[in-house]
Design a protein around this motif. Structure first.
Motif, PDB file in Angstrom:
ATOM      1  N   PRO A 206      -6.518 -15.530   4.836  1.00  0.00           N
ATOM      2  CA  PRO A 206      -7.198 -16.812   4.996  1.00  0.00           C
ATOM      3  C   PRO A 206      -7.934 -16.935   6.324  1.00  0.00           C
ATOM      4  O   PRO A 206      -7.348 -16.742   7.392  1.00  0.00           O
ATOM      5  N   ASP A 207      -9.245 -17.191   6.245  1.00  0.00           N
ATOM      6  CA  ASP A 207     -10.101 -17.490   7.403  1.00  0.00           C
ATOM      7  C   ASP A 207     -10.325 -16.310   8.339  1.00  0.00           C
ATOM      8  O   ASP A 207     -10.859 -16.501   9.440  1.00  0.00           O
ATOM      9  N   THR A 208      -9.952 -15.095   7.956  1.00  0.00           N
ATOM     10  CA  THR A 208      -9.934 -13.989   8.915  1.00  0.00           C
ATOM     11  C   THR A 208     -10.602 -12.729   8.378  1.00  0.00           C
ATOM     12  O   THR A 208     -10.299 -12.272   7.276  1.00  0.00           O
ATOM     13  N   TRP A 209     -11.502 -12.161   9.209  1.00  0.00           N
ATOM     14  CA  TRP A 209     -12.150 -10.883   8.930  1.00  0.00           C
ATOM     15  C   TRP A 209     -11.954  -9.985  10.148  1.00  0.00           C
ATOM     16  O   TRP A 209     -12.157 -10.428  11.281  1.00  0.00           O
ATOM     17  N   GLU A 210     -11.574  -8.738   9.928  1.00  0.00           N
ATOM     18  CA  GLU A 210     -11.294  -7.832  11.035  1.00  0.00           C
ATOM     19  C   GLU A 210     -12.003  -6.493  10.822  1.00  0.00           C
ATOM     20  O   GLU A 210     -12.229  -6.071   9.685  1.00  0.00           O
ATOM     21  N   TRP A 211     -12.321  -5.854  11.933  1.00  0.00           N
ATOM     22  CA  TRP A 211     -12.901  -4.511  11.850  1.00  0.00           C
ATOM     23  C   TRP A 211     -11.826  -3.517  11.434  1.00  0.00           C
ATOM     24  O   TRP A 211     -10.735  -3.510  11.990  1.00  0.00           O
ATOM     25  N   VAL A 212     -12.139  -2.702  10.457  1.00  0.00           N
ATOM     26  CA  VAL A 212     -11.225  -1.658   9.995  1.00  0.00           C
ATOM     27  C   VAL A 212     -11.967  -0.331  10.041  1.00  0.00           C
ATOM     28  O   VAL A 212     -13.084  -0.214   9.513  1.00  0.00           O
ATOM     29  N   GLU A 213     -11.368   0.642  10.687  1.00  0.00           N
ATOM     30  CA  GLU A 213     -12.011   1.959  10.781  1.00  0.00           C
ATOM     31  C   GLU A 213     -12.039   2.636   9.420  1.00  0.00           C
ATOM     32  O   GLU A 213     -11.052   2.602   8.681  1.00  0.00           O
ATOM     33  N   MET A 214     -13.170   3.243   9.100  1.00  0.00           N
ATOM     34  CA  MET A 214     -13.275   4.030   7.889  1.00  0.00           C
ATOM     35  C   MET A 214     -12.805   5.448   8.218  1.00  0.00           C
ATOM     36  O   MET A 214     -13.274   6.035   9.196  1.00  0.00           O
ATOM     37  N   PRO A 215     -11.857   5.987   7.450  1.00  0.00           N
ATOM     38  CA  PRO A 215     -11.328   7.319   7.770  1.00  0.00           C
ATOM     39  C   PRO A 215     -12.448   8.346   7.920  1.00  0.00           C
ATOM     40  O   PRO A 215     -13.331   8.452   7.059  1.00  0.00           O
ATOM     41  N   GLU A 216     -12.422   9.079   9.029  1.00  0.00           N
ATOM     42  CA  GLU A 216     -13.508  10.029   9.326  1.00  0.00           C
ATOM     43  C   GLU A 216     -13.680  11.064   8.219  1.00  0.00           C
ATOM     44  O   GLU A 216     -14.795  11.425   7.853  1.00  0.00           O
ATOM     45  N   ARG A 217     -12.576  11.494   7.629  1.00  0.00           N
ATOM     46  CA  ARG A 217     -12.672  12.535   6.605  1.00  0.00           C
ATOM     47  C   ARG A 217     -13.313  12.027   5.314  1.00  0.00           C
ATOM     48  O   ARG A 217     -13.688  12.818   4.462  1.00  0.00           O
ATOM     49  N   LEU A 218     -13.450  10.687   5.186  1.00  0.00           N
ATOM     50  CA  LEU A 218     -14.022  10.109   3.975  1.00  0.00           C
ATOM     51  C   LEU A 218     -15.441   9.588   4.171  1.00  0.00           C
ATOM     52  O   LEU A 218     -16.045   9.066   3.243  1.00  0.00           O
ATOM     53  N   ARG A 219     -15.982   9.724   5.376  1.00  0.00           N
ATOM     54  CA  ARG A 219     -17.311   9.163   5.632  1.00  0.00           C
ATOM     55  C   ARG A 219     -18.428   9.985   5.026  1.00  0.00           C
ATOM     56  O   ARG A 219     -19.449   9.442   4.595  1.00  0.00           O
TER      57      ARG A 219
END
Length: 344
Positions: free
Chosen positions: A131-144
């Motif tokens: 609720p009300d919250t968005w956060e930066w999440v790293e995308m796994p390097e091996r999946l980029r």
């Protein structure tokens, strides 16, 4: 001998069934520079092909209840006219703005709708975490490698959800499928004050001979302290949004609105980006009718600019004040507590 063959056949089948989902989301091996570039260019062409003028059909259906006693809602179908414009293209980043055109001929009204940002091989994405919250999440390097993220923004350019996936060709169809993504409730659900408070879904975008489709497979989730991850499934929902190329409406109304307001909205996008970068994400109170608590005013100012009732400079200044105050640490923390308590 027959038994051995059957066992081998069963083992191979089981391995294939178990391995398929993992392979779908596993790393994409380096295919060589020429092949990678060819894939990249085709991906870009596919994303850019979603721009245009459309008749849109929104088809929503709750299906399987996962909670005892829950009655799925009746199917809901709606539609309208929507113009999709490319407002940014840097090569590895493509931004598409959706503009709804409503009203009778000669009295058309444009509603700034959702926005989708596509980014090639991103390091992180801005995801909804509650609720009300968005956060930066790293995308796994091996999946980029070879993958694109899609971040969807609400009508006021605040974030909505983000996911990542690969554009693929199978069965003669070009499609992109996301990972599992968490999303806040859409207005159609939020105004009913349901037991669930978010969606866990997979999104697919697929080109068709006449346009494209956005298909969603959503599990509607509710807070449950007894569940392993604090959430319990309530009901499954299938959403099929069909975009059919069509220019039999006043497409010029959409372009006129955007010409008058694009610099204002560019400034607003920049403000949200500044907040996300400074705070490691965005926390802002939401309300059922409009999305964020400042969404209504931000949209009204866009209309006022087009009508000549407000200067662009004044609108940008007020927008900055609204966004700064609504996402201030103290206000944001209070909003998060209120959301957890169901007080808004």
């Amino acid at each position: 001998m027959k038994l051995t063959k059957n066992l081998i056949r069963s083992a191979l089948l089981a391995t294939a069934l178990v391995g398929t989902p993992a392979m779908a989301d596993g790393p994409i091996k380096d295919r060589g520079e020429a092949v990678e570039q060819a894939h990249f260019q085709r991906d870009r062409e596919t994303i850019l092909a979603m721009a245009g003028d459309y008749k849109v059909r929104f088809d929503m259906q709750e299906s399987t209840p996962w909670m005892d006693g829950y009655e799925p809602l009746d199917r809901k179908i709606s539609g309208g006219y929507e113009s999709v414009r490319v407002i940014e293209d840097t090569g590895t980043r493509i931004v598409l703005q959706h503009l709804l055109v409503v009203g009778d001929e000669g009295e058309e009204f444009v509603i700034k709708h959702w926005r989708q940002d596509w980014e090639y091989e991103p390091e992180k994405i801005l995801t909804y975490t509650g609720p009300d919250t968005w956060e930066w999440v790293e995308m796994p390097e091996r999946l980029r490698n070879g993958r694109w993220s899609q971040t969807v923004y609400q009508v006021d350019d605040s974030p909505r959800y983000a996911g990542w996936g690969e554009w693929q060709d199978s069965q003669g169809i070009r499609r992109w499928r996301s990972n599992w993504t968490t999303r806040p409730l859409a207005r159609r659900d939020a105004v009913r004050d349901p037991v669930y408070d978010r969606y866990e879904g997979i999104n697919r975008h697929q080109l068709t001979p006449t346009g494209w489709i956005h298909w969603q497979d959503n599990t509607k989730m509710m807070p449950d302290a007894n569940a392993e991850d604090g959430l319990a499934p309530v009901v499954q929902e299938y959403v099929l949004n069909t975009y059919t190329r069509f220019d039999g409406y006043n497409t010029g109304a959409a372009d006129a609105y955007w010409a008058a307001t694009r610099d204002y909205w560019k400034a607003v996008r920049g403000m949200w980006d500044e907040v996300a970068a400074a705070n490691g994400g965005i926390t802002i109170a939401e309300e059922a009718q409009t999305g964020t608590v400042i969404s209504g005013r931000l949209l009204t100012m866009g209309n006022a600019i087009q009508a000549g009732e407000m200067s662009e400079a004044d609108a940008i200044a007020e927008a900055r004040t609204l966004i700064t105050e609504a996402t201030a640490p103290g206000v944001a923390a209070a909003a998060k507590v209120a959301g957890a308590n169901g007080d808004y």
